[in-house]
Write a protein that holds these residues in place. Structure first.
Motif, mmCIF file in Angstrom:
data_model
loop_
_atom_site.group_PDB
_atom_site.id
_atom_site.type_symbol
_atom_site.label_atom_id
_atom_site.label_comp_id
_atom_site.label_asym_id
_atom_site.label_seq_id
_atom_site.Cartn_x
_atom_site.Cartn_y
_atom_site.Cartn_z
ATOM 1 N N ARG A 45 -66.362 -25.980 -56.166
ATOM 2 C CA ARG A 45 -67.450 -26.989 -56.885
ATOM 3 C C ARG A 45 -68.632 -27.352 -56.351
ATOM 4 O O ARG A 45 -67.445 -27.970 -54.808
ATOM 5 C CB ARG A 45 -66.721 -28.011 -57.926
ATOM 6 C CG ARG A 45 -67.879 -28.523 -58.821
ATOM 7 C CD ARG A 45 -66.819 -29.381 -59.807
ATOM 8 N NE ARG A 45 -66.321 -28.406 -60.883
ATOM 9 C CZ ARG A 45 -65.216 -29.274 -61.453
ATOM 10 N NH1 ARG A 45 -65.193 -30.109 -62.189
ATOM 11 N NH2 ARG A 45 -64.917 -28.401 -62.138
ATOM 12 N N LEU A 95 -71.738 -29.018 -64.273
ATOM 13 C CA LEU A 95 -70.938 -29.868 -64.780
ATOM 14 C C LEU A 95 -71.891 -31.380 -64.598
ATOM 15 O O LEU A 95 -71.932 -31.631 -63.447
ATOM 16 C CB LEU A 95 -69.711 -30.000 -64.465
ATOM 17 C CG LEU A 95 -68.688 -28.869 -64.528
ATOM 18 C CD1 LEU A 95 -69.179 -28.039 -63.351
ATOM 19 C CD2 LEU A 95 -67.385 -28.609 -65.381
ATOM 20 N N CYS A 96 -71.687 -32.460 -65.468
ATOM 21 C CA CYS A 96 -71.938 -33.897 -65.227
ATOM 22 C C CYS A 96 -70.671 -34.518 -64.937
ATOM 23 O O CYS A 96 -69.340 -33.573 -65.349
ATOM 24 C CB CYS A 96 -72.855 -33.900 -66.064
ATOM 25 S SG CYS A 96 -72.238 -35.020 -67.919
ATOM 26 N N ALA A 97 -70.751 -35.218 -64.432
ATOM 27 C CA ALA A 97 -69.656 -36.406 -64.006
ATOM 28 C C ALA A 97 -70.550 -37.669 -63.951
ATOM 29 O O ALA A 97 -71.491 -37.636 -63.988
ATOM 30 C CB ALA A 97 -69.068 -35.625 -62.452
ATOM 31 N N TRP A 106 -65.509 -39.111 -58.514
ATOM 32 C CA TRP A 106 -65.665 -38.581 -59.725
ATOM 33 C C TRP A 106 -64.150 -38.703 -61.193
ATOM 34 O O TRP A 106 -63.677 -38.015 -60.835
ATOM 35 C CB TRP A 106 -66.317 -37.689 -60.242
ATOM 36 C CG TRP A 106 -67.485 -37.531 -59.156
ATOM 37 C CD1 TRP A 106 -67.144 -36.840 -57.342
ATOM 38 C CD2 TRP A 106 -68.912 -38.102 -58.368
ATOM 39 N NE1 TRP A 106 -68.675 -37.648 -57.245
ATOM 40 C CE2 TRP A 106 -69.305 -38.189 -57.402
ATOM 41 C CE3 TRP A 106 -69.955 -38.953 -60.046
ATOM 42 C CZ2 TRP A 106 -71.184 -38.043 -57.399
ATOM 43 C CZ3 TRP A 106 -70.982 -39.164 -60.057
ATOM 44 C CH2 TRP A 106 -71.411 -38.988 -58.609
ATOM 45 N N TRP A 109 -65.225 -35.395 -65.966
ATOM 46 C CA TRP A 109 -66.035 -35.050 -66.090
ATOM 47 C C TRP A 109 -66.319 -33.934 -67.802
ATOM 48 O O TRP A 109 -65.692 -33.859 -68.980
ATOM 49 C CB TRP A 109 -64.994 -33.247 -65.564
ATOM 50 C CG TRP A 109 -65.452 -33.907 -63.624
ATOM 51 C CD1 TRP A 109 -64.094 -34.806 -63.425
ATOM 52 C CD2 TRP A 109 -66.167 -33.536 -62.777
ATOM 53 N NE1 TRP A 109 -64.360 -35.095 -61.612
ATOM 54 C CE2 TRP A 109 -65.219 -34.416 -62.031
ATOM 55 C CE3 TRP A 109 -67.221 -32.775 -62.503
ATOM 56 C CZ2 TRP A 109 -65.485 -33.833 -60.398
ATOM 57 C CZ3 TRP A 109 -67.427 -32.755 -61.252
ATOM 58 C CH2 TRP A 109 -66.932 -33.109 -60.148
#
Length: 119
Positions: A45, A95-97, A106, A109
């Motif tokens: 990632r 993806l947002c976190a 983080w 997710w």
């Protein structure tokens, strides 16, 4: 925890633009720093961009500087990623976190949204 749902992905030609959104629910959105990451199958990632709780501090990966912009609307509990001048190598699941700072950690997710850039 905060729940995150991404949207806005799709297929776009190289040089085009997309705007991703990340809708948050649950705990107070404005209490989190927010970030965007991307992942390609078989690769780790990758960090893309992050913004602090009030939107005044932003951080970008070198690969997207000058092309991508991150913003947030705390009144709408939504995070955005404006992606311009897209390249085929930007193809990934985005993806947002939510986390403690623009450097993490983080804590939550989303599931991700697919972005495909054709050459």
């Amino acid at each position: 925890q905060v729940q995150l749902v991404e949207s806005g992905g799709g297929l776009v030609q190289a040089g085009g633009s997309l705007r991703l959104s990340c809708a948050a629910s649950g705990r107070t959105f404005s209490s989190y720093a927010m970030g965007w990451f991307r992942q390609v199958p078989g690769k780790e990632r990758e960090f893309v961009a992050a913004v602090n709780k009030i939107g005044g501090i932003k951080r970008f990966a070198d690969s997207v500087k000058g092309r991508f912009t991150i913003s947030r609307d705390n009144a709408k509990n939504t995070l955005y990623l404006q992606m311009n001048s897209l390249k085929p190598e930007d193809t990934a699941v985005y993806l947002c976190a939510a986390g403690g700072s623009t450097s993490g950690p983080w804590e939550s997710w989303g599931q991700g949204t697919q972005v495909t850039v054709s050459s």
